[in-house]
Design a protein around this motif. Structure first.
Motif, PDB file in Angstrom:
ATOM      1  N   MET A  76       0.838  -1.208   0.000  1.00  0.00           N
ATOM      2  CA  MET A  76       0.000   0.000   0.000  1.00  0.00           C
ATOM      3  C   MET A  76       0.872   1.255   0.000  1.00  0.00           C
ATOM      4  O   MET A  76       0.610   2.218  -0.738  1.00  0.00           O
ATOM      5  CB  MET A  76      -0.928  -0.003   1.215  1.00  0.00           C
ATOM      6  N   ARG A  77       1.927   1.250   0.792  1.00  0.00           N
ATOM      7  CA  ARG A  77       2.810   2.407   0.848  1.00  0.00           C
ATOM      8  C   ARG A  77       3.602   2.575  -0.442  1.00  0.00           C
ATOM      9  O   ARG A  77       3.848   3.688  -0.896  1.00  0.00           O
ATOM     10  CB  ARG A  77       3.727   2.307   2.058  1.00  0.00           C
ATOM     11  N   LEU A  78       4.002   1.475  -1.046  1.00  0.00           N
ATOM     12  CA  LEU A  78       4.713   1.550  -2.319  1.00  0.00           C
ATOM     13  C   LEU A  78       3.825   2.144  -3.404  1.00  0.00           C
ATOM     14  O   LEU A  78       4.284   2.958  -4.214  1.00  0.00           O
ATOM     15  CB  LEU A  78       5.202   0.165  -2.737  1.00  0.00           C
ATOM     16  N   HIS A  79       2.560   1.746  -3.422  1.00  0.00           N
ATOM     17  CA  HIS A  79       1.640   2.297  -4.426  1.00  0.00           C
ATOM     18  C   HIS A  79       1.437   3.795  -4.210  1.00  0.00           C
ATOM     19  O   HIS A  79       1.274   4.545  -5.171  1.00  0.00           O
ATOM     20  CB  HIS A  79       0.312   1.548  -4.421  1.00  0.00           C
ATOM     21  N   SER A  80       1.459   4.237  -2.973  1.00  0.00           N
ATOM     22  CA  SER A  80       1.375   5.680  -2.694  1.00  0.00           C
ATOM     23  C   SER A  80       2.593   6.400  -3.251  1.00  0.00           C
ATOM     24  O   SER A  80       2.477   7.485  -3.820  1.00  0.00           O
ATOM     25  CB  SER A  80       1.288   5.937  -1.187  1.00  0.00           C
ATOM     26  N   LEU A  81       3.759   5.794  -3.088  1.00  0.00           N
ATOM     27  CA  LEU A  81       4.988   6.405  -3.599  1.00  0.00           C
ATOM     28  C   LEU A  81       5.024   6.430  -5.131  1.00  0.00           C
ATOM     29  O   LEU A  81       5.607   7.333  -5.725  1.00  0.00           O
ATOM     30  CB  LEU A  81       6.213   5.652  -3.068  1.00  0.00           C
ATOM     31  N   GLU A  82       4.397   5.439  -5.748  1.00  0.00           N
ATOM     32  CA  GLU A  82       4.384   5.383  -7.220  1.00  0.00           C
ATOM     33  C   GLU A  82       3.667   6.582  -7.830  1.00  0.00           C
ATOM     34  O   GLU A  82       3.935   6.947  -8.969  1.00  0.00           O
ATOM     35  CB  GLU A  82       3.726   4.089  -7.694  1.00  0.00           C
ATOM     36  N   ARG A  83       2.774   7.179  -7.085  1.00  0.00           N
ATOM     37  CA  ARG A  83       2.015   8.338  -7.602  1.00  0.00           C
ATOM     38  C   ARG A  83       2.839   9.620  -7.599  1.00  0.00           C
ATOM     39  O   ARG A  83       2.456  10.598  -8.235  1.00  0.00           O
ATOM     40  CB  ARG A  83       0.757   8.542  -6.760  1.00  0.00           C
ATOM     41  N   LEU A  84       3.939   9.628  -6.880  1.00  0.00           N
ATOM     42  CA  LEU A  84       4.771  10.826  -6.773  1.00  0.00           C
ATOM     43  C   LEU A  84       5.651  10.987  -8.006  1.00  0.00           C
ATOM     44  O   LEU A  84       5.983  10.025  -8.687  1.00  0.00           O
ATOM     45  CB  LEU A  84       5.657  10.747  -5.529  1.00  0.00           C
ATOM     46  N   SER A  85       6.036  12.229  -8.256  1.00  0.00           N
ATOM     47  CA  SER A  85       7.017  12.496  -9.313  1.00  0.00           C
ATOM     48  C   SER A  85       8.400  12.337  -8.696  1.00  0.00           C
ATOM     49  O   SER A  85       8.857  13.189  -7.948  1.00  0.00           O
ATOM     50  CB  SER A  85       6.857  13.917  -9.854  1.00  0.00           C
ATOM     51  N   LEU A  86       9.022  11.237  -9.011  1.00  0.00           N
ATOM     52  CA  LEU A  86      10.333  10.934  -8.444  1.00  0.00           C
ATOM     53  C   LEU A  86      11.403  11.019  -9.524  1.00  0.00           C
ATOM     54  O   LEU A  86      11.131  10.753 -10.695  1.00  0.00           O
ATOM     55  CB  LEU A  86      10.342   9.520  -7.860  1.00  0.00           C
ATOM     56  N   PRO A  87      12.618  11.380  -9.131  1.00  0.00           N
ATOM     57  CA  PRO A  87      13.731  11.333 -10.092  1.00  0.00           C
ATOM     58  C   PRO A  87      13.923   9.895 -10.591  1.00  0.00           C
ATOM     59  O   PRO A  87      13.527   8.932  -9.925  1.00  0.00           O
ATOM     60  CB  PRO A  87      14.947  11.776  -9.262  1.00  0.00           C
ATOM     61  N   ASN A  88      14.524   9.768 -11.756  1.00  0.00           N
ATOM     62  CA  ASN A  88      14.670   8.454 -12.394  1.00  0.00           C
ATOM     63  C   ASN A  88      15.350   7.424 -11.506  1.00  0.00           C
ATOM     64  O   ASN A  88      14.918   6.265 -11.463  1.00  0.00           O
ATOM     65  CB  ASN A  88      15.421   8.569 -13.717  1.00  0.00           C
ATOM     66  N   ASP A  89      16.416   7.809 -10.804  1.00  0.00           N
ATOM     67  CA  ASP A  89      17.125   6.828  -9.982  1.00  0.00           C
ATOM     68  C   ASP A  89      16.240   6.337  -8.832  1.00  0.00           C
ATOM     69  O   ASP A  89      16.240   5.154  -8.494  1.00  0.00           O
ATOM     70  CB  ASP A  89      18.456   7.374  -9.460  1.00  0.00           C
ATOM     71  N   GLN A  90      15.459   7.229  -8.252  1.00  0.00           N
ATOM     72  CA  GLN A  90      14.546   6.817  -7.189  1.00  0.00           C
ATOM     73  C   GLN A  90      13.397   5.977  -7.745  1.00  0.00           C
ATOM     74  O   GLN A  90      12.920   5.039  -7.097  1.00  0.00           O
ATOM     75  CB  GLN A  90      14.016   8.035  -6.436  1.00  0.00           C
TER      76      GLN A  90
ATOM     77  N   GLU B 198      13.616   3.986 -10.308  1.00  0.00           N
ATOM     78  CA  GLU B 198      14.182   2.654 -10.551  1.00  0.00           C
ATOM     79  C   GLU B 198      14.273   1.862  -9.247  1.00  0.00           C
ATOM     80  O   GLU B 198      13.968   0.666  -9.223  1.00  0.00           O
ATOM     81  CB  GLU B 198      15.558   2.772 -11.194  1.00  0.00           C
ATOM     82  N   ASP B 199      14.693   2.520  -8.167  1.00  0.00           N
ATOM     83  CA  ASP B 199      14.748   1.853  -6.863  1.00  0.00           C
ATOM     84  C   ASP B 199      13.363   1.380  -6.441  1.00  0.00           C
ATOM     85  O   ASP B 199      13.191   0.255  -5.960  1.00  0.00           O
ATOM     86  CB  ASP B 199      15.306   2.787  -5.786  1.00  0.00           C
ATOM     87  N   LEU B 200      12.377   2.231  -6.627  1.00  0.00           N
ATOM     88  CA  LEU B 200      11.000   1.883  -6.263  1.00  0.00           C
ATOM     89  C   LEU B 200      10.507   0.693  -7.079  1.00  0.00           C
ATOM     90  O   LEU B 200       9.861  -0.217  -6.553  1.00  0.00           O
ATOM     91  CB  LEU B 200      10.085   3.094  -6.463  1.00  0.00           C
ATOM     92  N   ASP B 201      10.830   0.671  -8.366  1.00  0.00           N
ATOM     93  CA  ASP B 201      10.434  -0.449  -9.229  1.00  0.00           C
ATOM     94  C   ASP B 201      11.050  -1.767  -8.751  1.00  0.00           C
ATOM     95  O   ASP B 201      10.375  -2.806  -8.731  1.00  0.00           O
ATOM     96  CB  ASP B 201      10.831  -0.183 -10.679  1.00  0.00           C
ATOM     97  N   VAL B 202      12.318  -1.725  -8.352  1.00  0.00           N
ATOM     98  CA  VAL B 202      12.984  -2.937  -7.860  1.00  0.00           C
ATOM     99  C   VAL B 202      12.335  -3.395  -6.560  1.00  0.00           C
ATOM    100  O   VAL B 202      12.072  -4.590  -6.371  1.00  0.00           O
ATOM    101  CB  VAL B 202      14.502  -2.697  -7.659  1.00  0.00           C
ATOM    102  N   ILE B 203      12.040  -2.471  -5.666  1.00  0.00           N
ATOM    103  CA  ILE B 203      11.400  -2.816  -4.398  1.00  0.00           C
ATOM    104  C   ILE B 203      10.027  -3.439  -4.655  1.00  0.00           C
ATOM    105  O   ILE B 203       9.669  -4.449  -4.040  1.00  0.00           O
ATOM    106  CB  ILE B 203      11.293  -1.586  -3.474  1.00  0.00           C
ATOM    107  N   CYS B 204       9.263  -2.862  -5.565  1.00  0.00           N
ATOM    108  CA  CYS B 204       7.942  -3.426  -5.911  1.00  0.00           C
ATOM    109  C   CYS B 204       8.081  -4.832  -6.478  1.00  0.00           C
ATOM    110  O   CYS B 204       7.320  -5.737  -6.111  1.00  0.00           O
ATOM    111  CB  CYS B 204       7.234  -2.529  -6.920  1.00  0.00           C
TER     112      CYS B 204
END
Length: 98
Positions: free
Chosen positions: A63-77, A79-85
């Motif tokens: 649930m928290r990861l999906h909340s973070l996915e909605r944010l405008s994050l820099p590319n490196d972050q 990519e990190d989020l995608d790996v964590i998901c």
């Protein structure tokens, strides 16, 4: 087989042999005559409880990861989020099979 005693088939599905069949575990004859059934049942109950606890934690993380996915994050972050998901999904599939 990897270090965790898991096998991955061609579809990427992970399988784990019951501990009873691992080296030093119960023999098939013990399962047939019933002498090892209590141990197998106890291991199954433990695996089920552990799986349920892990799934519960994963719901919160997901649930928290999906909340973070909605944010405008820099590319490196991003990519990190995608790996964590991806890794969270993998853990979910492993415990779903238990």
């Amino acid at each position: 087989m990897d270090k965790m005693g898991q096998w991955e088939d061609k579809t990427g599905h992970l399988e784990r042999r019951p501990p009873a069949f691992e080296a030093g575990g119960l023999e098939k004859d013990q399962l047939r005559d019933g002498s090892g059934l209590a141990q197998v049942a106890a291991a199954g109950e433990l695996a089920s409880a552990l799986s349920q606890s892990v799934r519960s934690c994963l719901v919160s993380i997901t649930m928290r990861l999906h909340s973070l996915e909605r944010l405008s994050l820099p590319n490196d972050q991003r990519e990190d989020l995608d790996v964590i998901c991806e890794k969270t999904d993998t853990i979910g599939r492993i415990v779903q099979d238990c």
